[in-house]
Enzyme design. Structure first.
Site, mmCIF file in Angstrom:
data_model
loop_
_atom_site.group_PDB
_atom_site.id
_atom_site.type_symbol
_atom_site.label_atom_id
_atom_site.label_comp_id
_atom_site.label_asym_id
_atom_site.label_seq_id
_atom_site.Cartn_x
_atom_site.Cartn_y
_atom_site.Cartn_z
ATOM 1 N N HIS A 198 20.940 21.055 -15.691
ATOM 2 C CA HIS A 198 20.624 21.542 -14.353
ATOM 3 C C HIS A 198 19.482 20.716 -13.795
ATOM 4 O O HIS A 198 18.557 20.370 -14.524
ATOM 5 C CB HIS A 198 20.233 23.032 -14.397
ATOM 6 N N ASP A 241 27.857 28.130 -14.751
ATOM 7 C CA ASP A 241 29.291 27.822 -14.788
ATOM 8 C C ASP A 241 29.866 27.957 -16.201
ATOM 9 O O ASP A 241 31.070 28.174 -16.363
ATOM 10 C CB ASP A 241 29.542 26.401 -14.268
HETATM 11 N N1 COA Z 1 26.076 16.488 -20.637
HETATM 12 C C1 COA Z 1 25.486 15.485 -21.315
HETATM 13 N N2 COA Z 1 24.287 14.980 -20.999
HETATM 14 C C2 COA Z 1 23.659 15.532 -19.939
HETATM 15 C C3 COA Z 1 24.204 16.583 -19.198
HETATM 16 C C4 COA Z 1 25.462 17.055 -19.580
HETATM 17 N N3 COA Z 1 26.057 18.054 -18.901
HETATM 18 N N4 COA Z 1 23.382 16.924 -18.209
HETATM 19 C C5 COA Z 1 22.320 16.118 -18.318
HETATM 20 N N5 COA Z 1 22.494 15.267 -19.350
HETATM 21 C C6 COA Z 1 21.569 14.230 -19.797
HETATM 22 C C7 COA Z 1 21.702 13.034 -18.889
HETATM 23 O O1 COA Z 1 22.699 12.139 -19.357
HETATM 24 C C8 COA Z 1 20.319 12.463 -18.937
HETATM 25 O O2 COA Z 1 20.181 11.767 -20.147
HETATM 26 P P1 COA Z 1 19.382 10.370 -20.189
HETATM 27 O O3 COA Z 1 17.979 10.721 -19.772
HETATM 28 O O4 COA Z 1 19.542 9.947 -21.609
HETATM 29 O O5 COA Z 1 20.076 9.492 -19.199
HETATM 30 C C9 COA Z 1 19.428 13.700 -19.008
HETATM 31 O O6 COA Z 1 20.241 14.719 -19.589
HETATM 32 C C10 COA Z 1 18.908 14.176 -17.676
HETATM 33 O O7 COA Z 1 20.001 14.458 -16.827
HETATM 34 P P2 COA Z 1 20.110 14.025 -15.315
HETATM 35 O O8 COA Z 1 21.372 13.261 -15.101
HETATM 36 O O9 COA Z 1 18.818 13.442 -14.866
HETATM 37 O O10 COA Z 1 20.296 15.390 -14.580
HETATM 38 P P3 COA Z 1 20.474 15.561 -13.034
HETATM 39 O O11 COA Z 1 19.402 16.472 -12.600
HETATM 40 O O12 COA Z 1 20.596 14.293 -12.277
HETATM 41 O O13 COA Z 1 21.891 16.255 -12.959
HETATM 42 C C11 COA Z 1 23.533 17.879 -13.330
HETATM 43 C C12 COA Z 1 22.044 17.611 -13.115
HETATM 44 C C13 COA Z 1 23.757 19.376 -13.250
HETATM 45 C C14 COA Z 1 24.353 17.224 -12.205
HETATM 46 C C15 COA Z 1 23.941 17.332 -14.705
HETATM 47 O O14 COA Z 1 23.248 18.049 -15.691
HETATM 48 C C16 COA Z 1 25.441 17.434 -14.926
HETATM 49 O O15 COA Z 1 26.183 16.549 -14.512
HETATM 50 N N6 COA Z 1 25.919 18.541 -15.568
HETATM 51 C C17 COA Z 1 27.341 18.707 -15.772
HETATM 52 C C18 COA Z 1 27.974 19.295 -14.522
HETATM 53 C C19 COA Z 1 27.599 20.719 -14.294
HETATM 54 O O16 COA Z 1 27.648 21.549 -15.182
HETATM 55 N N7 COA Z 1 27.254 21.017 -13.025
HETATM 56 C C20 COA Z 1 26.896 22.347 -12.614
HETATM 57 C C21 COA Z 1 25.467 22.410 -12.219
HETATM 58 S S1 COA Z 1 24.962 24.059 -11.883
#
Ligand code: COA
Length: 376
Positions: free
Chosen positions: A262, A313
């Site tokens: 998140h 979710d």
């Molecule tokens: N699966 C695997 N790794 C994840 C992850 C996931 N669902 N969510 C975050 N990470 C990892 C990222 O790869 C990143 O790793 P790194 O630092 O080695 O590159 C780190 O955690 C930080 O994540 P980041 O991409 O900066 O988070 P964000 O704030 O940009 O994105 C989301 C947030 C929600 C978009 C992201 O967590 C995600 O895509 N989740 C899956 C989709 C989801 O469940 N969405 C519903 C949100 S309520």
């Protein structure tokens, strides 16, 4: 204009405006709507009370709730024209696309489209709150080649949605779990879809255009679409015995695992424990234990390997599946709920508006002269 401010990618950590609607407190894993903890609202209030709270600042008394609910019930019918349009939808269309089109049509039918007075907007909100579930159910029945079921105005919003989809109201345990999910999904500050609705509103466009934009933003798997992807993932894993290895492989391949992570919460989503409790109740009720068993192993593995926690979710996806909904209905159900947060934000933006218009940092080609086509 003041000096340029370079914002981080994805506007991470940037505060763009004030709001009185909800507060996310990642440090204490808490989310409040208008000062009330979301967990308390989910346990003690109906979704209708939460919808009222979102748009009226305070929880309703009985008289206020009755009046609000009666107006919502009176708006549940779809016009014959919209029902005819829904009959033309491709049967394999995604329900988020059919819903976006239905909301756009509802906007075209409203002669008050340019009237954005607070009273008219409140009325438009109630109409959308009532018609969105009807439009989802109508498109679902059409996609299955089934007859449209007219709304039952004696039923609550959650009960009526089951009635319009399946022709019957399930046991109170199922209705309560569904109602709780709507409360938990209702609002979450400046998330991507809400911000989209505020950007559209800031141009002084109309509420229906803003909601169509919100639906488009919510559809994406990184946002609301994740609840569908979670269930696809649980089905792909298929067996608790392979769940740990599945997760380890996904992490080794650097896959984004749906339903985890998140932008705001780093130590867990405050809505998850409540939803999980009701997903467990659904598993007990249906006897379908497998999905939660797989989910629990995925969760333990993700937390121990990466320290990344599930978001709402993750438990909501299997709960909706066990309630009997098709997977592609999950994100439209999210819209049924989030329409409350969106409309509260739309009205808040209108009350104190300045167009949202950031700058970009141009990194393209340098200045060059245009050559006529035969010289290129
Ligand atoms: N699966 C695997 N790794 C994840 C992850 C996931 N669902 N969510 C975050 N990470 C990892 C990222 O790869 C990143 O790793 P790194 O630092 O080695 O590159 C780190 O955690 C930080 O994540 P980041 O991409 O900066 O988070 P964000 O704030 O940009 O994105 C989301 C947030 C929600 C978009 C992201 O967590 C995600 O895509 N989740 C899956 C989709 C989801 O469940 N969405 C519903 C949100 S309520």
């Amino acid at each position: 204009m003041s000096e340029k401010i370079i914002a981080p990618k994805g506007l991470a950590g940037v505060v763009t405006d004030e709001t009185t609607i909800s507060k996310v407190m990642p440090e204490i894993n808490s989310l409040v709507y208008r000062g009330y903890k979301v967990q308390d609202l989910a346990e003690n209030c109906s979704f209708e009370e939460v919808a009222y709270l979102m748009t009226h600042i305070d929880l309703p008394n009985q008289e206020q709730l009755d009046a609000f609910s009666q107006t919502e019930k009176n708006y549940r019918d779809l016009s014959d024209d919209l029902l005819a349009v829904i009959q033309k939808f491709p049967k394999n269309a995604h329900p988020m696309d059919t819903l976006r089109t239905a909301v756009s049509f509802i906007g075209m039918e409203d002669a008050r489209i340019w009237d954005d007075s607070p009273e008219t907007n409140m009325d438009k909100f109630l109409s959308l709150l009532a018609k969105i579930p009807s439009a989802i159910a109508a498109a679902y029945r059409h996609s299955k080649g089934l007859e449209y079921i007219t709304p039952n105005k004696e039923l609550s919003m959650s009960e009526n949605f089951f009635h319009m989809c399946f022709g019957k109201v399930p046991a109170p345990e199922v209705v309560k779990a569904f109602d709780v999910s709507l409360t938990l999904y209702a609002e979450h500050s400046f998330n991507a879809s809400t911000f989209t609705t505020r950007v559209i509103t800031s141009t002084t466009s109309d509420i229906y255009s803003a909601v169509c934009g919100g639906i488009g933003a919510l559809k994406g798997p990184l946002h609301g679409g994740a609840n569908e992807q979670v269930m696809h993932m649980l089905k792909e894993v298929g067996d608790p015995a392979v769940a740990r290895d599945w997760m380890l492989t996904a992490l080794a391949e650097k896959k984004k695992v749906m339903g985890f992570g998140h932008r705001v919460y780093r130590k867990g989503d405050s809505r998850v424990p409540t939803m999980k409790k009701y997903t467990e109740k659904m598993a007990d009720f249906t006897g379908e234990k497998k999905w939660l068993e797989i989910a629990n192993i995925l969760e333990e593995t993700m937390i121990s390997e990466k320290g990344i926690y599930p978001n709402l979710d993750f438990p909501a996806g299997p709960a909706y599946f066990m309630m009997g909904f098709e997977i592609d209905m999950f994100t439209p159900i999210f819209v049924m709920s989030r329409i409350t947060g969106w409309c509260a934000h739309i009205m808040e933006q209108q009350a104190n508006n300045r167009i949202i218009r950031p700058l970009s940092d141009y990194v393209g080609e340098g200045e060059r002269s245009v050559l006529s086509i035969n010289k290129r």
